[in-house]
Scaffold this active site. Structure first.
Site, PDB file in Angstrom:
ATOM      1  N   GLU A  60      -3.147  49.687 -18.218  1.00  0.00           N
ATOM      2  CA  GLU A  60      -2.616  48.889 -17.098  1.00  0.00           C
ATOM      3  C   GLU A  60      -1.102  49.054 -16.992  1.00  0.00           C
ATOM      4  OE1 GLU A  60      -5.792  45.171 -16.839  1.00  0.00           O
ATOM      5  OE2 GLU A  60      -4.191  45.115 -18.345  1.00  0.00           O
ATOM      6  N   ASP A  73       9.297  31.330   9.242  1.00  0.00           N
ATOM      7  CA  ASP A  73       9.647  31.372  10.658  1.00  0.00           C
ATOM      8  C   ASP A  73      10.970  32.113  10.853  1.00  0.00           C
ATOM      9  OD1 ASP A  73      11.909  29.361  10.462  1.00  0.00           O
ATOM     10  OD2 ASP A  73      10.257  28.099   9.769  1.00  0.00           O
TER      11      ASP A  73
END
Ligand code: GLA
Length: 725
Positions: A612, A532
């Site tokens: 990777e 928030d």
């Protein structure tokens, strides 16, 4: 710009593209006349029409004028018990037992710069302006100051409320909203962002129906379940068209955002601290300040509304220029090790990560006290030297030698019963007399409303932070609050504890920020349970969700982006099958999903194949090279999050650079050929693209970019555009 016409009682706030107006009527009631696209400076009260309506009472001053009723008038800050039956903004329990409130205009003042709120988060801005309107309730002996902050270029208007007891007896304030917003229409949709742990902020949209609909939290934190950000909009509003109003509450505790459609097709939004469990005693002369709310009105749909919130949050809420700095690419050991690690294991993860370009090692849960699992140790913020012999003093220099800085996880608000802290201070937890408190994740919550508890915890944190150079702190909170009762307050003041707890959290975060200005703080609450505007004032980024699956994250980050900027969303690449849902996604898709966030890895990179690793090296290099575009670019949602693919775009403010990101869903046989329309480019320019082609901005926006056919599940694309000079 604030235009204050005291004589006629008209107060108008203009931002770049919007206008907001209030007017004092003949009975001293502060009416809300207009909020919407910018209009000229004039009296807009003619829009308000009233008539004698049955069952709508008339205030005494109105005498024989039966047309005026608080029940039908659009008000700036609604009262209760004296004629307005809709959502109330403020309610007292007066010494005589009455709950009625009736405030009338008493004065105003303007201030240069945007106001600040002591002990509470708030937007800031020297270029901003402040208007304060004072209302009084003679019978209650109370005054209210309505604060308005105007940050013109962001189309942002902030609100805050201060209630003052002007009488000689204690007042009990049992409701004090931060914002009341009345509309002379009800044909609007109400949008909320809801979910659960690991599935936060899912967009839900429905037309306002008669009565009250709401999003709220009474969990002590703003919660995974609902978010203190809501939208009211035209029924047909979309990304690029339609009028919409976004409203955020800068608060991290219990909140209520309630929208009401009334009998005469008007509507009202009230937002603030949840009145449930709330009651604040105000002694004579004392005041109470409700947290700040902030509104953006966009005449051109959600996209522009979001971009304005992003700009405002990055520039005027996140502090110390933190959002202006490139964030270090990090590796976090949580999903790689959980509680099972020692120095060697950590260093091996760090070594592999450093070799690929990772810059910050974050030591997550498990480094302290007797923390061998999640049932013990919380509260004892001393290094567990069985796991880490020599403590941080020994570990951190070894990380530095690898070229990495060091970050650490803490959960200061919590305690396990199996801890030194709890054994020494069992009375420091939130608990109701005579009732054993409920546990959450096997832990109890400390009473952060008490200063001595906070001081003790902060003292321990300081010791940790001064034992070694720490450059990042992840502040977690892993349960909802229950049994909220404080041994430090008398029975009549127990309704203050939830809010005092939040103020306590803000107090420690502010101390941390002040004492360690160079530490980057990341908020966390089991992922995104306290995402928030309140937290963002203290912690420039928040771990967006405990769900690290790239495909679920597309939806979570999509919902989050309606209010919050991507630089504030902690987003990491993790191993597959994913820990939360078992899904296997390509590394490329995981990288692209995380790159539009505060980027990092949450896995043991040593377990990756050479191929990777090469890809990870490229991801990290891309992220570093283009961080400004990712974090400071204007953000465009190009699709929703539930179609065959999700796409979004960041465009540099000068429109010379852009990056388009796309991740597809499950594989499709014989897929249709699609053209993806881009946004925000300069139509007059040509753009050179990372696929080797050159296309005009107008073509890309109006006709689209021809997407390659995707084969296989969760394919992805990242396309960089550079304007041709
Ligand atoms: C929470 C956080 C995770 C991790 C764990 C550690 O769930 O969201 O990222 O830090 O706690 O216990």
């Amino acid at each position: 710009m604030i235009v204050c016409k005291e004589q006629s009682g008209i107060f108008t706030l203009h931002t770049r593209r919007t206008t907001y107006q209030m007017k004092v009527n003949r009975y001293g009631v502060l009416l809300h006349t207009y909020y919407g696209p910018r209009v000229r400076d004039c009296d807009l009260s003619g829009l308000i029409r009233q008539a004698d309506r049955s069952f709508s009472p008339n205030p005494d001053e109105a005498g024989s004028d039966r047309s005026f009723s608080l029940d039908t008038a659009p008000q700036e800050y609604s009262t209760c018990g004296v004629g307005d039956f809709r959502l109330s903004s403020v309610e007292f329990e007066l010494p005589n037992g009455s709950h009625a409130t009736d405030f009338r205009y008493a004065g105003c003042r303007t201030e240069r710069g945007k106001y600040a709120l002591e002990g509470l988060p708030a937007f800031y801005g020297e270029d901003g302006e402040t208007l304060v309107i004072i209302l009084e309730d003679a019978a209650a002996h109370a005054a209210i100051e309505l604060y308005y902050g105007v940050l013109e270029e962001f189309d942002l208007i902030t609100r805050a409320v201060r209630v003052v007891n002007r009488g000689s007896e204690t007042l009990r304030l049992c409701r004090c909203a931060s914002l009341c917003l009345d509309f002379l229409r009800a044909d609007m949709d109400f949008i909320t962002f809801d979910g659960r742990h690991a599935a936060e902020r899912c967009l839900n949209r429905a037309p306002l129906r008669p009565g009250v609909q709401s999003a709220d939290s009474v969990r002590g934190a703003s919660s995974h379940q609902h978010n203190p950000f809501v939208i009211l909009c035209d029924g047909d509003a979309g990304e690029d068209h339609g009028l919409c109003y976004g409203v955020m509450l800068l608060y991290s505790g219990n909140f209520l955002a309630a929208a009401e459609r009334d009998q005469f097709e008007n509507s009202r939004l009230v937002m603030g601290i949840h009145p449930r469990h709330f009651c604040w005693s105000l002694a004579p002369g004392e005041s109470f300040t409700a947290p700040e709310a902030a509104m953006v009105c966009s005449p051109d749909g959600f996209g522009e509304m979001s971009r304005q919130f992003h700009r405002a949050i990055r520039t005027s809420l996140i502090r110390d220029g933190r959002s202006r700095q490139r964030k270090p690419v990090l590796v976090n050991n949580w999903e790689a090790t959980y509680f099972d690690f020692d120095t060697e294991k950590l260093l091996s993860i760090a070594r592999e990560a450093a070799a690929l370009g990772v810059e910050l090692f974050v030591l997550d849960d498990g480094w302290f006290g007797a923390r061998s699992d999640d049932s013990r140790g919380l509260g004892d913020w001393q290094v567990n030297t069985d796991k880490l012999p020599g403590g941080l003093e020994s570990l951190v220099p070894r990380l530095h030698a690898l070229g990495m800085s060091f970050g650490i996880w803490v959960e200061p608000e919590m305690v396990n019963e199996d801890s030194e802290l709890y054994r020494a201070h069992p009375d420091w937890v939130l608990q109701t007399p005579g009732r054993a408190p409920a546990r959450g994740r096997g832990q109890l919550a400390l009473d952060f409303s008490r200063r001595e508890v906070r001081d003790h915890v902060y003292g321990q944190l300081r010791q940790v932070l001064s034992s070694a150079p720490v450059s990042y702190v992840k502040w977690d909170m892993n349960r909802s609050l229950t049994d909220v009762w404080s041994a430090a307050l008398p029975p009549a003041r127990q309704g203050e504890v939830y809010h005092r707890y939040v103020l306590g959290v803000y107090d420690i975060l502010e101390r941390l920020r002040r004492d360690y200005p160079d530490i980057l703080l990341e908020g966390c609450c089991g992922g995104g349970g306290r995402f928030d505007g309140g937290m963002l004032y203290y912690t420039p980024q928040i771990w967006c969700s405990d769900n690290t699956d790239a495909i679920d994250r597309l939806r979570i980050q999509y919902g989050t982006s309606f209010c919050y900027p991507v630089c504030a969303m902690g987003a990491h690449v993790s191993a597959v099958p994913n820990e939360q849902n078992g899904r296997i996604t390509p590394l490329a898709a995981r990288g692209i999903a995380a790159m539009s966030g505060a980027f990092g890895y949450e896995m043991d990179l040593g377990r990756c194949t050479a191929e990777e690793k090469e890809e990870i090296r490229r991801q990290i290099a891309t992220c570093k090279a283009h961080w400004e575009l990712f974090h400071w670019g204007d953000y465009y949602r190009l699709t929703g999050s539930s179609g065959p693919f999700t796409a979004w775009e960041q465009v540099s403010p000068d429109r010379r650079q852009a990056v388009v990101s796309l991740v597809s869903g499950g594989a499709q046989a014989a897929p249709p050929f699609l053209n993806l329309k881009l946004k925000g480019l300069d139509p007059a320019r040509e753009y050179r693209m990372s696929d080797g082609g050159v296309m005009g901005g107008d073509v890309l926006m109006s006709a689209g970019y021809p997407l390659p056919p995707f084969r296989g599940d969760y394919q992805s694309m990242q396309l960089f555009l550079e304007a041709v000079e």
